[in-house]
Structures are given as C-alpha cells and as structure tokens.
Write an enzyme that holds these catalytic residues in place. Structure first.
Site, PDB file in Angstrom:
ATOM      1  N   LYS A 134      36.365  48.060  52.527  1.00 38.33           N
ATOM      2  CA  LYS A 134      35.265  49.033  52.604  1.00 38.33           C
ATOM      3  C   LYS A 134      35.553  49.999  53.742  1.00 38.33           C
ATOM      4  O   LYS A 134      36.335  49.688  54.639  1.00 38.33           O
ATOM      5  CB  LYS A 134      33.944  48.300  52.853  1.00 38.33           C
ATOM      6  CG  LYS A 134      33.497  47.500  51.650  1.00 38.33           C
ATOM      7  CD  LYS A 134      32.044  47.127  51.801  1.00 38.33           C
ATOM      8  CE  LYS A 134      31.654  46.133  50.717  1.00 38.33           C
ATOM      9  NZ  LYS A 134      30.466  45.382  51.090  1.00 38.33           N
ATOM     10  N   HIS A 137      33.090  52.485  58.910  1.00 35.03           N
ATOM     11  CA  HIS A 137      32.110  53.556  59.109  1.00 35.03           C
ATOM     12  C   HIS A 137      31.707  53.731  60.575  1.00 35.03           C
ATOM     13  O   HIS A 137      32.195  53.017  61.457  1.00 35.03           O
ATOM     14  CB  HIS A 137      30.895  53.370  58.202  1.00 35.03           C
ATOM     15  CG  HIS A 137      30.206  52.051  58.372  1.00 35.03           C
ATOM     16  ND1 HIS A 137      29.579  51.707  59.531  1.00 35.03           N
ATOM     17  CD2 HIS A 137      30.058  51.006  57.525  1.00 35.03           C
ATOM     18  CE1 HIS A 137      29.044  50.502  59.399  1.00 35.03           C
ATOM     19  NE2 HIS A 137      29.333  50.051  58.190  1.00 35.03           N
ATOM     20  N   HIS A 140      30.900  50.812  62.741  1.00 41.40           N
ATOM     21  CA  HIS A 140      32.042  50.060  63.261  1.00 41.40           C
ATOM     22  C   HIS A 140      32.686  50.800  64.427  1.00 41.40           C
ATOM     23  O   HIS A 140      33.135  50.183  65.384  1.00 41.40           O
ATOM     24  CB  HIS A 140      33.072  49.812  62.157  1.00 41.40           C
ATOM     25  CG  HIS A 140      32.513  49.054  60.989  1.00 41.40           C
ATOM     26  ND1 HIS A 140      32.521  49.554  59.715  1.00 41.40           N
ATOM     27  CD2 HIS A 140      31.892  47.852  60.928  1.00 41.40           C
ATOM     28  CE1 HIS A 140      31.945  48.679  58.907  1.00 41.40           C
ATOM     29  NE2 HIS A 140      31.551  47.644  59.610  1.00 41.40           N
TER      30      HIS A 140
HETATM   31  N1  ARG Z   1      30.812  43.040  59.067  1.00 45.48           N
HETATM   32  C1  ARG Z   1      29.465  43.328  59.423  1.00 45.48           C
HETATM   33  C2  ARG Z   1      29.091  44.741  58.959  1.00 45.48           C
HETATM   34  O1  ARG Z   1      29.942  45.538  58.732  1.00 45.48           O
HETATM   35  C3  ARG Z   1      29.229  43.251  60.901  1.00 45.48           C
HETATM   36  C4  ARG Z   1      29.338  41.855  61.442  1.00 45.48           C
HETATM   37  C5  ARG Z   1      28.331  41.614  62.513  1.00 45.48           C
HETATM   38  N2  ARG Z   1      28.479  40.359  63.140  1.00 45.48           N
HETATM   39  C6  ARG Z   1      27.935  39.201  62.766  1.00 45.48           C
HETATM   40  N3  ARG Z   1      28.220  38.122  63.402  1.00 45.48           N
HETATM   41  N4  ARG Z   1      27.104  39.173  61.743  1.00 45.48           N
HETATM   42  O2  ARG Z   1      27.913  45.039  58.843  1.00 45.48           O
END
Ligand code: ARG
Length: 595
Positions: A134, A137, A140
């Site tokens: 993905k 964005h 991130h």
């Molecule tokens: N991969 C998730 C996203 O893009 C963020 C992860 C956040 N961390 C966690 N421990 N849930 O939204």
C-alpha cells in the site's frame, strides 16, 4: 536533588535554589525545579515564580520579593537580582556566562546538550510502520520523522532506545496480493522496485475483484434479486490463499516472505536517506504464538470479553466511552487489535521496557485508548508504561504530477527542486563537491522541517514552494545558516587550539551576549522537548538561534578584525555552529558544509 545532567548551569541553579530556600523557607528541591529560563532574550536569565514555591498562602509575595531580592547572596556570578511582582529575576554576570557557555560547548562539542537522565532505562519506540503493497502515505511520513526524532532525543538523554518498525504485513490483503501476483507479477519489476510493483499488482487485482462484483450484482438484478449472494471468485481464491498462510502452509508463505523481504530491503534504503536505522523490523505477522495464547488466556480468565452468538468476541468499553472493541471475528480469525495485544506482551517479555511509545496518527486515538484500556483490564505489569504519541493530518501531500504518493517520489522531487535552485548561483555551485547529494540533504530538510515546524497535533498543508524557500522558517534556511557558519570558519582559518585560548571577555556587545544566552538554554530546551515529545520545541529554538546569529553577524564580523577580536568572535560563531549542528542532527537532518 539536582538534576544529574552535565549542564554547567546546574551549579548556579543549585546555589540560587539554596539561597531561595534559605530566604523563603521552601524546600530546596522545589526551588530548584521552579527555576525557569526567561523566554525573552532581553530579559533576565533565570526567574522564579514565587507562587510555585508552595509558600504560605497568606504571605504577600509581591512585597516579600523586594525584601528577598535585597537579601540575596549573589555570589560571584549573579550581577543583579530584581523583584517583579510575584517573581524574582536573576541576571548572570555576562562575562562569566559567556566564558562558561562557550567553553562548555567547545569542550563537549557534539555532546553539548546531552544528559544522563535516562541512564539505565529502556524505551521502545515504534514508528513509521507502513503497510506492504500500500502507499507510504503522509501519516507514515510523519510517524517516521517524529519517531526518528524521539529516538535520537532519548538517546541524547541516555536511554537505551529500541527502534521498531511494525509493518502492516499480515491480513487477507496478502492473499489478494498473492493471487494478483500469479496473474500480473513480474520478477524483474519485483526485484528492482518491489514497493511500486506490489502496489501496482494490488491495484490491478482489486480492480478484478471490483469488476467481478459488479458483474455478480448485475446478474443478480437481472434475475430479480436484491443483491448477489456469492462472493467474487478472485476474492474467494484470495481468502483461501490467506487461510493457507494462517495455517502455516510453507508454499503459500514463501511468496509472502519474498514480498516482505524485498520490501524491507527497499525501506532500509529510504530510511537510510533519512538517517534512520531500525533495530527491529517487526510487524503484524510477527506476533509470537506464545504471547497470543497468553493474551487470550488472561482475557478469558479475567472474563473481560463477551462472546457473541455468532462466535465473534468483543470487549465492551462503553462505560469508558470507548465503544466496543472486537478481538476475534466470527470465523475465528484475529484482528489488528488482537495482534497489538499479543505484540505488546511480547515486546515487554523481550525488552522489559520502561516505556513503550507508539508514534501513530491521531486517527487512531480511540484505537489506542481501547488497546491501553484493555491492557489495564488485563492487569499486565506494563499497563502504565505505554503511550500513544499522536499527530495531525497532512493535507494535499502529492508530487506535482500525481496523486498516489510514495516517500521516495517526494524526496526525489524535493532534491530536484533544490538542485535547480542551487544551480542558479553558479559561483557557489562550482564549489559544491557532490551537488546531487547536497541537494538531496537540503531537500530532505525541507520536507522534515515543514513537518516539525508546529505542534504535532496540528494538521498542516503540504506546500512545495513554501517549504523549499530559503526565506522564512524552513529547512533550507537552517542549512543555509549552517553552511554560512562553516564558511566563516573556513575563511578565518583559526585552529581549534588557538580558538580554545580566545579571550572571551572581548565579547561585550549586546548582540554577542544575547546569542550566548540562547546558546546557554539549549540543554534545557532538550529536556523540555523530552517532556512534551514535541520536535517543534527544538525547531523553534533553532530558528531563534539562527535569527539571532544573523543579526549578530550583521554587526560583529570576523574578517578584517584585530586577531584577538577575530578569535573571540569566531569562538562564539563556532559555538553557534556546534549547537545548530547538534540540534539539526537531533531532528534527524544532516547539516551540509557548503551549498
Ligand atoms: N500499519 C499501521 C497503519 O498504517 C500503523 C501501525 C501502528 N502501530 C500499531 N502498533 N498498531 O495504519
């Protein structure tokens, strides 16, 4: 009760605290921590709001302030103590201040501002955490920048820091991706640009699913039904594939493993550009069996969850105004939240952290409230050690051409734009050794400073022309100031040895003293930033420093001065350069020598 950090002012603060305690009867520790740097460079150095000393409420502090100022033992370093309503203000002897600060900076160099308040403690910082296949964005990007900063900051405070990337690398979408790859995958493209290629494949196969669903809908309508009762064939195939993965089928897992590894290789390159390297690439796929089972057991034993008639499990948090949180689907599969609970236990078992922070966008505020509340209900020993560091949205982040954004595209565009600007000054450009590299570093600074310029929780508008400008509070401006300070040193060509012998009492001008006062505050600014986890605290400080440097340098030149004056001034500017350099690196920027 003094702070153990190696801040030369602590000796002074210690003396002031002792004196304050003697005069007011307040606890010396309270006195010490009530001392503040004045925010106004024209004003005193330190001040104390007398109300914070927890004195007798009936005392007329405004009147007492006058008395205490008069009786204060100024020792050799306080020039003046003056009362101001319910405040006492302290002005340091500027010669002494200058000597102390500049020598400390020149001695400690890249360590100036550091301290050891975190010694012996471990912090796990989870940040960036993109989702494979993905787009990377804006959320991130912000997590990467803020998390990288918080990691550096804690290291500067003596913490042991574990940098963790928690990838979105598990879930049904990896079944979809595998099916898509069988149809559209290209080995060459996967090797050269896995992130882009996997995204393309993912988009294409999702289109297939959408088309199939539309066809099913249309067929259903033609047959006089409300809705299709079948799932799209590709969807079914993907679901099956993911089930194989969850069962641990090696063949099904092998392709996923390659996607993951190749993506990580690419991520590493990008993070390198940003001066970030991870201790651990974890992810949703990496939650150990053991802790997942342990979590489930605790939840069952404590009777926290409710099982719905269809078999789904949830935890009712409505009495905390946090809604209901699902931890298991009807078909028995786990969710994002389930994996976070298990992973939290695993992190604690492995690292015994004193603190664990999750740097994730504010959109997940409720989610993290739920997660932390559940950990509390489970009575895990680390429930009070977890924290969500959130941040607002970036609006309109896109390359000039397109809409879908990968971090690399943004950085490339910033680099190219910076390179164009640099070329315009031919004379300077000719002296830059690796212009492409410099353009890259300045471009990255532009993106990063824009991101850290305001408080985390604020949303901001992604603005190419503003962030790339050399005027205003931008990354290129900081880089420019840094390279200017370097060129002053280059041109003066005075050795470090000579500099150490400079007679700093020659720095008598107001501009110089103002600048010294700002330099003196840096160690406290770091502590402040650690308290509020705000990169903007450092950014704001660096702009104040560079602006003050700029007005000081308008008047106090090095070139063409008497040797002793030149030496003293260069010692000052070398200190400014050091602190600017330290602050920039703390933020994650790479300061450039020339640009
Ligand atoms: N991969 C998730 C996203 O893009 C963020 C992860 C956040 N961390 C966690 N421990 N849930 O939204």
């Amino acid at each position: 009760g003094t702070n153990p950090c190696a801040n030369p002012f602590d000796v002074f603060r210690g003396h002031i605290a002792t004196e304050l305690s003697r005069l007011t009867g307040a606890d010396p520790e309270i006195c010490f921590s009530a001392l503040e740097w004045s925010t106004n460079p024209e004003r005193p150095d330190l001040l104390v709001p007398l109300r914070r000393l927890r004195l007798d409420k009936k005392l007329d502090v405004n009147q007492k302030a006058v008395e205490w100022a008069d009786q204060f033992n100024k020792a050799n370093f306080i020039e003046r103590v003056s009362p101001d309503k319910a405040f006492l203000q302290f002005y340091f002897n500027p010669t002494l201040l200058t000597d102390l600060v500049i020598k400390d900076i020149l001695n400690r160099r890249e360590k100036y501002g550091f301290n050891n308040t975190g010694e012996g403690k471990t912090i796990l910082i989870e940040f960036s955490s993109p989702n494979i296949a993905k787009p990377f964005h804006a959320g991130h990007l912000r997590s990467t920048i803020i998390g990288g900063f918080l990691s550096n900051l804690h290291e500067a405070l003596g913490w042991k820091v574990i940098r963790m990337n928690y990838l979105g690398d598990w879930g049904k979408q990896f079944g979809i991706l595998a099916v898509g790859y069988k149809r559209y995958g290209d080995e060459e493209l996967l090797k050269t640009n896995p992130i882009q290629h996997l995204f393309d494949v993912y988009v294409r196969v999702n289109n297939d699913i959408k088309e199939e669903e539309e066809k099913l809908e249309a067929d259903a309508k033609a047959a006089g039904k409300e809705a299709a009762d079948e799932k799209a064939p590709t969807d079914i195939e993907a679901q099956k594939y993911f089930s194989l993965m969850e069962e641990g089928n090696d063949e099904a897992l092998s392709i996923w493993r390659r996607f993951r590894e190749l993506s990580i290789e690419k991520y590493i390159e990008t993070y390198n550009r940003l001066n970030i390297s991870y201790d651990v690439y974890s992810g949703e796929s990496q939650v150990p069996e053991e802790e997942s089972a342990q979590a489930e057991k605790i939840i069952d034993e404590k009777g926290i969850a409710i099982t719905e008639p269809n078999g789904a499990k949830l935890i009712d948090l409505t009495k905390f105004k946090m809604g209901k949180a699902r931890i298991r689907r009807a078909d028995g599969t786990t969710l994002y939240l389930t994996r976070d609970i298990g992973t939290a236990l695993a992190r604690y078992n492995k690292y015994h952290f004193d603190k664990c922070i999750y740097v994730v966008a504010s959109q997940q505020n409720l989610y993290f409230q739920q997660l932390f509340k559940i950990l509390q209900m489970m009575e895990v020993p680390f429930a009070d050690k977890v924290e969500h560091i959130n941040f607002g949205l970036v609006k309109g982040m896109s390359t000039r051409k397109g809409t879908v954004v990968f971090l690399d595209n943004i950085l490339e565009e910033a680099r190219d734009a910076m390179h164009e600007v640099m070329k315009k000054n031919e004379e300077k450009y000719a002296q830059v050794q690796d212009p492409d590299k410099v353009a890259d570093l300045v471009g990255i600074s532009a993106v990063m400073i824009q991101d850290m310029a305001a408080k985390r929780v604020n949303d901001y508008e992604f603005n190419w022309s503003r962030m790339l400008s050399f005027e205003g509070d931008t990354g290129p401006y900081l880089q420019y100031a840094h390279s200017r300070l370097n060129s002053i040193a280059r041109n003066a060509n005075i050795s470090a040895e000579e500099l150490a012998k400079a007679d700093l009492s020659l720095l008598t001008e107001n501009e110089a003293i103002k600048l010294v006062r700002i330099l003196a505050k840096y160690p406290d600014v770091i502590l402040q930033a650690a308290k509020n986890s705000e990169p903007t605290t450092i950014v704001t400080y660096l702009f104040k420093l560079t602006h003050e440097f700029s007005s000081c340098y308008d008047k106090l030149w090095v070139a063409g001065q008497e040797p002793e004056i030149a030496k003293a001034r260069l010692a000052l500017y070398t200190s400014v350069r050091q602190v600017l350099n330290n602050g920039m690196r703390l933020l994650g920027l790479t300061p450039v020598e020339r640009m």
